[in-house]
Motif scaffolding. Structure first.
Motif, PDB file in Angstrom:
ATOM      1  N   SER A  43     -31.276 -38.109   5.948  1.00 50.86           N
ATOM      2  CA  SER A  43     -29.932 -37.436   6.443  1.00 50.86           C
ATOM      3  C   SER A  43     -29.026 -37.737   5.116  1.00 50.86           C
ATOM      4  O   SER A  43     -28.339 -36.861   4.812  1.00 50.86           O
TER       5      SER A  43
ATOM      6  N   THR B  30     -24.325 -35.744   7.990  1.00 48.70           N
ATOM      7  CA  THR B  30     -23.512 -36.752   8.579  1.00 48.70           C
ATOM      8  C   THR B  30     -23.800 -37.070   9.903  1.00 48.70           C
ATOM      9  O   THR B  30     -24.019 -38.195  10.454  1.00 48.70           O
ATOM     10  N   VAL B  31     -23.941 -35.996  10.915  1.00 49.06           N
ATOM     11  CA  VAL B  31     -24.381 -36.190  12.178  1.00 49.06           C
ATOM     12  C   VAL B  31     -25.728 -36.959  12.357  1.00 49.06           C
ATOM     13  O   VAL B  31     -26.149 -37.623  12.927  1.00 49.06           O
ATOM     14  N   GLY B  32     -26.710 -36.617  11.323  1.00 49.56           N
ATOM     15  CA  GLY B  32     -27.903 -37.131  11.325  1.00 49.56           C
ATOM     16  C   GLY B  32     -27.898 -38.713  11.163  1.00 49.56           C
ATOM     17  O   GLY B  32     -28.155 -39.626  11.958  1.00 49.56           O
TER      18      GLY B  32
ATOM     19  N   PHE C 207     -19.773 -45.080  11.295  1.00 50.32           N
ATOM     20  CA  PHE C 207     -19.114 -44.342  12.289  1.00 50.32           C
ATOM     21  C   PHE C 207     -17.446 -44.759  12.197  1.00 50.32           C
ATOM     22  O   PHE C 207     -16.661 -44.087  11.620  1.00 50.32           O
TER      23      PHE C 207
ATOM     24  N   GLN D 159     -25.240 -48.012  12.035  1.00 50.16           N
ATOM     25  CA  GLN D 159     -24.433 -46.750  12.335  1.00 50.16           C
ATOM     26  C   GLN D 159     -23.229 -46.947  12.948  1.00 50.16           C
ATOM     27  O   GLN D 159     -22.416 -46.086  12.725  1.00 50.16           O
TER      28      GLN D 159
ATOM     29  N   LEU E 230     -25.126 -40.706  11.766  1.00 52.88           N
ATOM     30  CA  LEU E 230     -24.504 -41.209  12.663  1.00 52.88           C
ATOM     31  C   LEU E 230     -25.405 -41.465  14.135  1.00 52.88           C
ATOM     32  O   LEU E 230     -25.402 -42.340  14.800  1.00 52.88           O
ATOM     33  N   THR E 231     -26.043 -40.252  14.378  1.00 51.88           N
ATOM     34  CA  THR E 231     -26.978 -40.186  15.736  1.00 51.88           C
ATOM     35  C   THR E 231     -28.082 -40.619  15.678  1.00 51.88           C
ATOM     36  O   THR E 231     -28.732 -41.146  16.640  1.00 51.88           O
ATOM     37  N   ARG E 232     -28.987 -40.363  14.804  1.00 43.70           N
ATOM     38  CA  ARG E 232     -30.487 -40.534  14.674  1.00 43.70           C
ATOM     39  C   ARG E 232     -30.654 -42.269  14.568  1.00 43.70           C
ATOM     40  O   ARG E 232     -30.015 -42.785  13.816  1.00 43.70           O
ATOM     41  N   ARG E 233     -31.717 -42.637  15.395  1.00 47.73           N
ATOM     42  CA  ARG E 233     -31.840 -44.161  15.247  1.00 47.73           C
ATOM     43  C   ARG E 233     -33.035 -44.499  14.374  1.00 47.73           C
ATOM     44  O   ARG E 233     -33.036 -45.585  14.081  1.00 47.73           O
TER      45      ARG E 233
ATOM     46  N   ASP F 135     -30.784 -49.293  15.819  1.00 53.94           N
ATOM     47  CA  ASP F 135     -30.053 -50.045  16.652  1.00 53.94           C
ATOM     48  C   ASP F 135     -30.697 -51.391  16.961  1.00 53.94           C
ATOM     49  O   ASP F 135     -29.881 -52.240  17.929  1.00 53.94           O
TER      50      ASP F 135
END
Lengths: 750, 104
Positions: free
Chosen positions: B36, B21-23, A734, A730, B25-28, B97
């Motif tokens: 997404s 896009t937010v999904g 980004f 991710q 980049l932000t969801r794990r 992550d």
């Protein structure tokens, strides 16, 4: 057919025979394996020696206490008699082939030699040289005078009066001895091997006498030495035979060292080793005779003579020849009496031009010859082994030849070589026939009264003994008398030399008739078992004996004394035949002055008288009053011991050279090794280790350091970038978004 | 009542893109990340179809393209889920992550 241009074939025939025997002989003449194991001494002489080995601890002398009752292997004796019934060829037809090929090859050589010599005698100038090819070609070198010369030697053959006498002796006597060997070696296991070596010997001997330069002569010289070694050690399972072979080889090498040095010195002085060139230079008058002092030419001739003392068994290197009698008797006859040992005489005669210029060396030659003659004759007086007497006799007669060479009578030396070849070969072969008849007994104390049992052997040996003793009419008289006369009358001769020669002649007559009496006459001292087997030898052995006996009678008539004016020049053809080989300005200058004939008659009468006295004394001692020698032996114990032990020369040599020089030298070399050689090696090792250490340090810190620093620097540079690479998808996404936004923003803002 | 214009479609499409896009980049959770991504692809599809519609009945290239994208999305979902399952078997996690193998 032009034999003269084909002289290169003469040595090749025996070489072919030798090659056939040594390559294929084992297949032709299969060795019965069981025989070898069961009866190591199939050959009669060998059996004798072998028993001694086991029974008494064999000393190198045959005349030791002799336990006669079990001195023979009886089982074999029966075989021996049995074989005789069947004739002499082994059952194998191949063995017959061997006995056909090898003597046949030598006969072919003889025919070619005879043809070539005949054609040579028709030439106006009796020198014929055939050069096949250049064998050693061309290292340039500076001669002693600074001139540039090339080191070359031909593979070439020279037929002149001198070498023609030699090839006829070598092939003629050689052929007879080959024929004799067919009978003598018939029971032997190494039949093909024996003939192979014998043929190889004839090849090398012919190379020696036919060579047209010193270096090729040296090839033959070493080759005959090799064959001599092989044949002395023919019964190699006997330690004494092996030792004798080694002794002969090593003693000869000592002489050869001198020969090689002489040759190299000659090369350095004259720049050539070809006989014709050397003789031409030496006879051109460019070099004056070295009368005043000892010059280079004298050094060359002395070194060459030293080589000759090795090959021709002269003092100080004669010690190998008596031991060489360990070989089969035909070998003793061919190599160690008739041909090879005369190589030194031939070589000195070949270098006549050189020796004529060096009177100092010549007098050394004469002195050594005379000394050897009387020394060996004195030893021969008391030996009990029949072959040993003949061996010392050979040494003594060779001494005569060198005496003749030394006083400048070259043709006489060759003449004696020629007659000696006949009667000494005859005597050796006769002794072989005696030994054959006696089932291997060589000790004359256990012989006697063989005259009627082996009549042919007796009569032929009788002729040989008369011939060597110097009774007028037979070969030995003519040559020996001529030597004595030359020793007396030649400018280089002296009364002392003559007297030594005369004393030797008396001894010769004595020991030969001692031998004859002990062997053939008187009471039989033969043991019972041996007596029942005594038989005359087969025709293959008695035939050559008869021919040689004829030769011993007739050979001398080629050189009738000048004194016998009743005979024409034709009776002196030997001298005139050889004259071109030896004539030179120096020789002409030294020509003998006019001696009055009465002196010569007196000297001749003296030498005949002394021969007869020698014979009579020997006959009286050993036939009429056999107790006298024993009484004398008792009275003159120290002298007898001295003679019997051969003046202790072997022991002295052992002490001086074998133990003293070799072992002492060994110690010296040992300490040299430890301190200097090992020290050097260890020092070199230390230096190497030190430099290795330095080099290692340099590698580690400088070379490796540079490489490592490079990598470290790159690593440091990469560090900030590495921080960005988190591994988290991710985060990457980004970055992509930020990048895309940046591009987009850039386009929008623009 | 206002007619639905091309602008409306584009707004919807932009909204979906933003959400996707937010999904991403932000969801794990990787499953949600994959979902997404489907949203982003569908935002593209809406764009394509809207423009195709706006250009008239003679121009269907946009619609054809949208069908390709759908096919592509299916294939991508299949591969993505396959990788996910293999990943889960080895790492026993579906959290993005926690998977940081792509590192120096």
């Amino acid at each position: 057919m032009n034999f003269l241009d084909q002289i290169w074939l003469i040595p090749l025939f025996p070489l072919l025979g030798a090659a056939l025997m040594l390559l294929f002989g084992k297949k032709l003449d299969p060795q019965p394996q069981s025989d070898v194991a069961a009866a190591p001494g199939v050959e009669p002489i060998d059996e004798h020696g072998h028993d001694h080995d086991q029974g008494h601890g064999h000393s190198h002398d045959h005349g030791h206490s002799h336990d006669h009752d079990h001195g023979h292997s009886h089982a074999h004796d029966h075989d021996h008699g049995h074989d005789h019934g069947h004739g002499h060829h082994h059952h194998s037809p191949w063995k017959f082939l061997v006995s056909l090929i090898c003597p046949g090859m030598v006969l072919l050589s003889f025919i070619f030699s005879a043809g070539a010599v005949w054609q040579l005698s028709q030439l106006p100038v009796r020198v014929h040289q055939v050069i096949q090819f250049t064998w050693l070609a061309g290292l340039p070198f500076h001669m002693a005078n600074g001139q540039l010369a090339t080191f070359t030697a031909d593979w070439g053959f020279l037929l002149d009066p001198l070498s023609s006498v030699m090839i006829l002796v070598v092939t003629g006597i050689g052929f007879l001895i080959h024929v004799y060997s067919i009978g003598y070696m018939a029971h032997d296991n190494g039949y093909y091997r024996f003939f192979g070596y014998l043929n190889l010997f004839v090849f090398f001997m012919l190379m020696l006498v036919l060579a047209n330069n010193y270096i090729l002569l040296f090839v033959g010289w070493e080759g005959v030495g090799l064959c001599s070694y092989l044949l002395i050690g023919f019964y190699f399972h006997k330690k004494s035979a092996g030792d004798a072979g080694k002794k002969a080889f090593i003693v000869n090498r000592v002489g050869d060292a001198g020969f090689v040095l002489g040759m190299l010195l000659m090369l350095s002085l004259l720049g050539t080793v070809r006989f014709t060139d050397v003789n031409a230079v030496l006879r051109s008058g460019h070099y004056a005779p070295e009368v005043a002092g000892f010059g280079v030419l004298s050094a060359i001739s002395l070194l060459m003579f030293f080589g000759a003392t090795g090959k021709s068994a002269q003092v100080p290197l004669y010690v190998w020849l008596p031991d060489a009698m360990e070989g089969p008797t035909p070998v003793s006859a061919l190599i160690h009496a008739a041909t090879m040992v005369t190589a030194g005489v031939y070589m000195v005669a070949r270098s006549a031009a050189l020796f004529q210029l060096t009177p100092h060396t010549s007098s050394v030659v004469a002195a050594v010859g005379a000394f050897t003659a009387i020394l060996a004759a004195s030893i021969a007086l008391v030996q009990n082994d029949i072959k040993r007497v003949l061996a010392y006799s050979t040494v003594s007669q060779l001494g005569y030849m060198f005496l003749a060479l030394g006083v400048g009578a070259y043709w006489v030396a060759i003449f004696h070589l020629f007659t000696h070849a006949f009667f000494k070969a005859l005597l050796f072969l006769g002794s072989g026939s005696v030994i054959h008849a006696m089932s291997g007994e060589q000790d004359m104390r256990y012989m006697g009264a063989l005259k009627n049992k082996i009549p042919v052997t007796h009569w032929t040996m009788f002729v040989g003994s008369v011939a060597i003793a110097g009774i007028p009419g037979l070969a030995g008289f003519f040559s020996k008398d001529e030597i004595l006369w030359q020793a007396y009358s030649s400018p280089q001769g002296s009364q002392l030399l003559w007297f030594i020669g005369l004393a030797t002649a008396a001894m010769t007559a004595f020991y030969m008739w001692r031998l004859m009496n002990l062997t053939f006459y008187g009471k039989s001292r033969v043991s019972k078992e041996v007596e029942s087997h005594i038989h005359e030898s087969p025709v293959s052995m008695t035939g050559p004996l008869t021919v040689l006996a004829l030769g011993s009678v007739l050979a001398g008539w080629l050189g009738v004394p000048k004194l016998w004016t009743f005979f024409g020049e034709n009776w002196r053809s030997f001298e005139s035949w050889l004259a071109p080989a030896f004539s030179s300005a120096a020789a002409e200058a030294a020509k003998e002055g006019a001696h009055d004939a009465s002196t010569e008659w007196i000297l001749m009468g003296l030498s005949v008288a002394i021969a007869i006295i020698g014979i009579t004394v020997a006959r009286y001692f050993y036939h009429h009053k056999p107790e006298i020698p024993h009484e004398l032996e008792g009275k003159l114990k120290p002298l007898h011991g001295l003679l019997y032990n051969k003046w202790y020369v072997d022991e002295i040599y052992d002490f001086l050279f074998v133990n003293g020089l070799c072992k002492g030298g060994g110690l010296l070399l040992g300490s040299f090794d430890r301190n200097v050689v090992d020290g050097g090696v260890n020092g070199a090792g230390w230096v190497t280790r030190f430099t290795a250490r330095v080099s290692m340090w340099w590698d580690t810190w400088i070379i490796d350091g540079a490489v490592r620093f490079g990598s470290f620097f790159v690593k440091m540079l990469s560090y900030p970038v590495c921080i960005l690479q988190t591994g988290r998808v991710q985060a990457y996404a980004f970055f992509i978004l930020v990048g895309a936004m940046a591009f987009l923003g850039y386009y929008v803002a623009r | 009542m206002h007619p639905v214009t091309t602008v409306h479609y584009l707004v919807l499409s932009a909204a979906l893109l933003l959400i996707g896009t937010v999904g991403v980049l932000t969801r794990r959770n990787i499953v949600i990340i994959l979902m997404s991504i489907e949203l982003i692809l569908n935002a593209v599809n809406i764009n394509l179809v809207a423009f195709s519609h706006a250009l008239g009945p003679d121009h269907v290239q946009g619609q054809v393209f949208a069908i390709f994208v759908i096919t592509d999305a299916v294939a991508e979902a299949a591969v993505g889920l396959g990788i996910l399952i293999a990943l889960f078997r080895n790492k026993e996690t579906v959290l993005a992550d926690e998977i940081d193998l792509l590192k120096w």
